[in-house]
Design an enzyme around this catalytic site. Structure first.
Site, PDB file in Angstrom:
ATOM      1  N   LYS A  93       0.858  -1.177  -0.212  1.00 52.91           N
ATOM      2  CA  LYS A  93       0.034   0.098  -0.125  1.00 52.91           C
ATOM      3  C   LYS A  93       1.131   1.146  -0.056  1.00 52.91           C
ATOM      4  O   LYS A  93       1.806   1.429   0.652  1.00 52.91           O
ATOM      5  CB  LYS A  93      -0.845  -0.005   1.263  1.00 52.91           C
ATOM      6  N   SER A 134      -9.726   1.882   3.069  1.00 53.39           N
ATOM      7  CA  SER A 134      -9.011   2.578   2.138  1.00 53.39           C
ATOM      8  C   SER A 134      -7.913   1.650   1.240  1.00 53.39           C
ATOM      9  O   SER A 134      -7.272   2.159   0.438  1.00 53.39           O
ATOM     10  CB  SER A 134      -8.197   3.648   2.982  1.00 53.39           C
ATOM     11  N   SER A 169     -10.184  -0.515   7.195  1.00 54.77           N
ATOM     12  CA  SER A 169      -9.165  -0.252   5.638  1.00 54.77           C
ATOM     13  C   SER A 169      -8.686  -1.596   5.210  1.00 54.77           C
ATOM     14  O   SER A 169      -8.269  -1.512   3.976  1.00 54.77           O
ATOM     15  CB  SER A 169      -8.304   0.602   5.844  1.00 54.77           C
TER      16      SER A 169
HETATM   17  N1  GLN Z   1     -13.107   3.986   6.499  1.00 55.41           N
HETATM   18  C1  GLN Z   1     -12.410   4.498   7.546  1.00 55.41           C
HETATM   19  C2  GLN Z   1     -12.162   6.073   7.524  1.00 55.41           C
HETATM   20  O1  GLN Z   1     -12.319   6.623   6.468  1.00 55.41           O
HETATM   21  C3  GLN Z   1     -11.248   3.683   8.068  1.00 55.41           C
HETATM   22  C4  GLN Z   1     -10.134   4.008   7.141  1.00 55.41           C
HETATM   23  C5  GLN Z   1      -9.003   3.115   7.631  1.00 55.41           C
HETATM   24  O2  GLN Z   1      -9.158   2.196   8.288  1.00 55.41           O
HETATM   25  N2  GLN Z   1      -7.760   3.588   7.247  1.00 55.41           N
HETATM   26  O3  GLN Z   1     -11.616   6.559   8.196  1.00 55.41           O
END
Ligand code: GLN
Length: 488
Positions: free
Chosen positions: A81, A156, A180
């Site tokens: 990532k 994400s 994420s």
């Molecule tokens: N979707 C969640 C957010 O927008 C989690 C994101 C993540 O785990 N990095 O914060």
């Protein structure tokens, strides 16, 4: 095996072929680069592809393998990532702010994989600074779900999930602050593990919310998840929150047997408005584990669950607002030109360098932390966080693991939730509690709805990864989901 299907292998299958000299890392890496070339226009899982670097690492791995050296990941091509720092390789966080940022050091996980002989194919697309649930917040482009190209891959870590699902990498590493890793894994039909907070070093993970962030594997199956965790877990003096844990061989937990395990199903995870076909798939998976000899209690209650989302959207933005203060255009990253003084330079840098969602989080966070609101929001959220953690601790006295959906719906349409941040935030209800409490969670594929994958989530107590692997592996081995590949 013909070279045009080499990209479909799992890491452990690839390692077997490499060990038996039936393929080489060079051939394998070439097959992945070809695969990327063939499908990337449609999937868009990569921000950066490292053709030459990958081939060089592959040749080095082949020399190691020829000398009888190396381990289970040596010569296996993978993706990272793009919030994991890679020495000499641009690391963008899918943000304009870091579009040209070339870190001078490797994240600890990158360093460990390098040491294990991994081949780095490139960097995976993501929501900017990991804020989002659909990868549409990338400053560069959206990633498409390999199971339905007009759908989001989740986020994400949408690039990593889509890359693994589309066989553009054997496996990838993601990060999980509120879901994420697990949510995109569920939406793309792959296995995603968020380890216990502190099990994997965060050194070199570009910080979003430091008390919640964890790095973990995104793989085609549970065996690969255990193998990759073996490689990246362990104490690291460079991360003060890294736990001084004994080294564990997680593959020992890969036994297809759940007899006698005590599993609980927390009813609060089956939220109102959930797609009933997703509920049905998850319930079928739970029934199947029961048939295999686990004792399943469907009446478990975690009453603080509904507060987790609110707690998260105070704590995560608060920490983000502090972590992102460093992007001021002075030391590194994007800098706005043609400004009158340093204040205007910082203002314009942040105005132009950050996207809308990142700005929204910074504003939420600075608000929650400001004098006059701190007690009402941040402090109260911390207190509720403690209650959520205590509730999990009590429940794990009675159960080895909990079973729940990973996401209340399958992959939604690209663009569908972009104008409604609340709707987007709600897609994290089932994953956020684990981050709040720091416990591990894994998502494994458990079926399809309208041709789109559904994920079963298994949660465990702190450092209870073995129990997660045992449940996930037993379930996986009794079904065919993990061997299905999208038509691309
Ligand atoms: N979707 C969640 C957010 O927008 C989690 C994101 C993540 O785990 N990095 O914060």
């Amino acid at each position: 095996m013909s070279s045009d299907s080499l990209h479909n292998l799992t890491a452990h299958e690839a390692a077997n072929l490499l060990g038996a000299r039936q393929t080489s890392s060079e051939e394998l890496t070439r097959a992945y680069l070809d695969r990327i070339q063939a499908v990337e226009d449609e999937v868009k899982a990569y921000v950066t592809v490292l053709d030459a670097g990958a081939m060089e690492q592959a040749r080095q791995a082949d020399r190691q393998l020829a000398a009888g050296e190396g381990g289970p990941l040596t010569g296996v091509p993978m993706q990272l990532k793009d919030n994991l720092t890679t020495s000499g390789v641009v690391t963008t966080c899918s943000s304009r702010m870091l579009k040209d940022f070339v870190p001078p050091y490797d994240a600890t996980v990158v360093d460990r994989l390098r040491g294990a002989g991994a081949v780095f194919l490139g960097k995976g697309n993501m929501d900017e600074f990991a804020m989002g649930s659909s990868t549409e917040n990338s400053a560069f482009f959206a990633t498409h779900n390999p199971w339905g190209l007009d759908k989001v891959p989740g986020g994400s870590s949408g690039g990593p999930a889509a890359a693994v699902a589309a066989s553009e990498a054997t496996y990838s590493l993601g990060s999980d602050t509120g879901g994420s890793i697990r949510q995109p894994a569920a939406l793309c039909g792959v296995v995603g593990l968020k380890p216990t907070y502190g099990l994997v070093s965060r050194y070199g993970l570009i910080a979003f919310a430091s008390s919640l962030d964890q790095i973990g594997p995104m793989t085609k199956d549970v065996t690969d998840s255990a193998l990759v965790l073996n490689a990246i877990a362990g104490h690291d003096p460079m991360d003060s929150t890294s736990a001084p844990q004994q080294a564990t061989d997680y593959t020992e937990a890969l036994v297809p047997d759940v007899k006698g395990m005590r599993l609980g199903v927390p009813k609060e995870y089956f939220v109102e408005g959930m797609d009933h076909r997703v509920t049905a798939a998850v319930e079928a998976a739970i029934a199947s584990l029961e048939d295999m000899g686990a004792s399943v209690d469907r009446e478990v209650s975690l009453p603080t669950t509904p507060y987790a989302l609110a707690v998260y959207y105070i704590i995560a933005p608060s920490e983000a607002s502090a972590n992102l203060a460093r992007y001021d255009g002075v030391k590194f990253g994007y800098r706005a030109e043609d400004t009158q003084d340093i204040w205007e330079a910082m203002e314009h840098t942040r105005q132009q360098g950050f996207g809308a969602e990142v700005k929204r989080r910074i504003m939420l966070g600075t608000y929650a932390l400001s004098a006059g609101y701190y007690d009402a929001y941040y402090l109260r959220a911390q207190k509720v966080r403690t209650l959520i953690s205590q509730e999990f601790e009590q429940v794990f006295e009675r159960y080895d693991a909990l079973l729940a959906p990973t996401s209340p719906s399958v992959a939604f349409g690209l663009g569908e939730k972009m104008d409604d941040p609340m709707q987007m935030y709600l897609s994290d209800v089932c994953t956020i509690p684990a981050n709040i409490a720091g416990i591990p969670g894994i998502s494994v594929p458990c079926g399809f709805v309208d041709g789109l994958p559904v994920g079963l989530q298994v949660l465990g107590p702190h450092f209870g990864e073995q129990a997660l692997f045992r449940v996930a592996y037993a379930y996986e081995q009794a079904h065919e989901w993990h061997s299905m590949r999208p038509n691309l």
